[in-house]
Design an enzyme around this catalytic site. Structure first.
Site, PDB file in Angstrom:
ATOM      1  N   HIS A  82      -4.286   0.157  -5.383  1.00  0.00           N
ATOM      2  CA  HIS A  82      -5.648  -0.321  -5.126  1.00  0.00           C
ATOM      3  C   HIS A  82      -6.713   0.754  -5.298  1.00  0.00           C
ATOM      4  CE1 HIS A  82      -3.115  -3.117  -2.469  1.00  0.00           C
ATOM      5  NE2 HIS A  82      -3.444  -3.781  -3.551  1.00  0.00           N
ATOM      6  N   MET A 142      -9.773   1.764  -2.845  1.00  0.00           N
ATOM      7  CA  MET A 142      -9.009   2.109  -1.630  1.00  0.00           C
ATOM      8  C   MET A 142      -8.723   3.607  -1.643  1.00  0.00           C
ATOM      9  SD  MET A 142      -5.816   0.102   0.048  1.00  0.00           S
ATOM     10  CE  MET A 142      -5.031   0.717   1.540  1.00  0.00           C
ATOM     11  N   CYS A 192      -4.698   4.800  -2.307  1.00  0.00           N
ATOM     12  CA  CYS A 192      -3.566   3.883  -2.407  1.00  0.00           C
ATOM     13  C   CYS A 192      -3.393   3.605  -3.897  1.00  0.00           C
ATOM     14  CB  CYS A 192      -3.883   2.610  -1.628  1.00  0.00           C
ATOM     15  SG  CYS A 192      -2.764   1.255  -2.008  1.00  0.00           S
ATOM     16  N   HIS A 230       0.847  -1.194   0.000  1.00  0.00           N
ATOM     17  CA  HIS A 230       0.000   0.000   0.000  1.00  0.00           C
ATOM     18  C   HIS A 230       0.884   1.246   0.000  1.00  0.00           C
ATOM     19  CE1 HIS A 230      -3.457  -2.490   0.958  1.00  0.00           C
ATOM     20  NE2 HIS A 230      -2.890  -2.930   2.062  1.00  0.00           N
TER      21      HIS A 230
HETATM   22 CU    CU Z   1      -3.455  -0.559  -1.106  1.00  0.00          CU
END
Ligand code: CU
Length: 139
Positions: free
Chosen positions: A126, A131, A123, A73
């Site tokens: 993602h 995210m 992120c 992340h």
């Molecule tokens: Cu992530």
């Protein structure tokens, strides 16, 4: 009489020392107004989300990002989605380096003069999975 004067001087010195020590604590104790909040990268249940997703803070507060489940992340503040669309500020708030291992931490301190309003972050790996999070700065 001489003895009393000497003792009095010694007592005065002791009192002054105590006052100095106590006042130095008052000066060096950080102000209680700035808070630190924790945001997990990846939920405890293993979802590709920030936990919590949104948070309300004050200028000067700090976010501690803790790498949690399903890494890697990172934290990227959207340069188009902050109160003044300030790309420089978004960059200084971001941590673009990928965190690979659970438990890794990064911190972001919002400047004392940070404009109030919503700051969207995501992120990078993602973002498409949703995210995305939001920090609301209130005065
Ligand atoms: Cu992530």
């Amino acid at each position: 009489m001489k003895l009393i004067a000497a003792n009095w001087r010694r007592l005065t010195l002791a009192v002054l020392t105590v006052i100095l020590v106590v006042s130095s604590f008052a000066v060096f104790t950080p102000s209680a107004s700035a808070e630190t909040y924790q945001v997990k990268l990846g939920t405890d249940k293993g979802l590709l989300q920030f936990q919590p997703k949104s948070l309300t803070i004050k200028p000067g507060d700090t976010i501690e990002w803790v790498n949690n489940k399903v890494p890697p992340h990172n934290v990227v503040f959207d340069k188009a989605k902050n109160p003044t669309k300030d790309a420089g500020l978004a960059k200084t708030l971001s941590h673009t380096k990928l965190l690979l291992n659970p438990g890794q931490k990064q911190t972001t301190t919002f400047p004392a003069d940070a404009p109030v309003g919503d700051y969207t972050f995501y992120c990078a790996p993602h973002r498409g999975a949703g995210m995305v999070g939001k920090i609301t700065v209130q005065s």
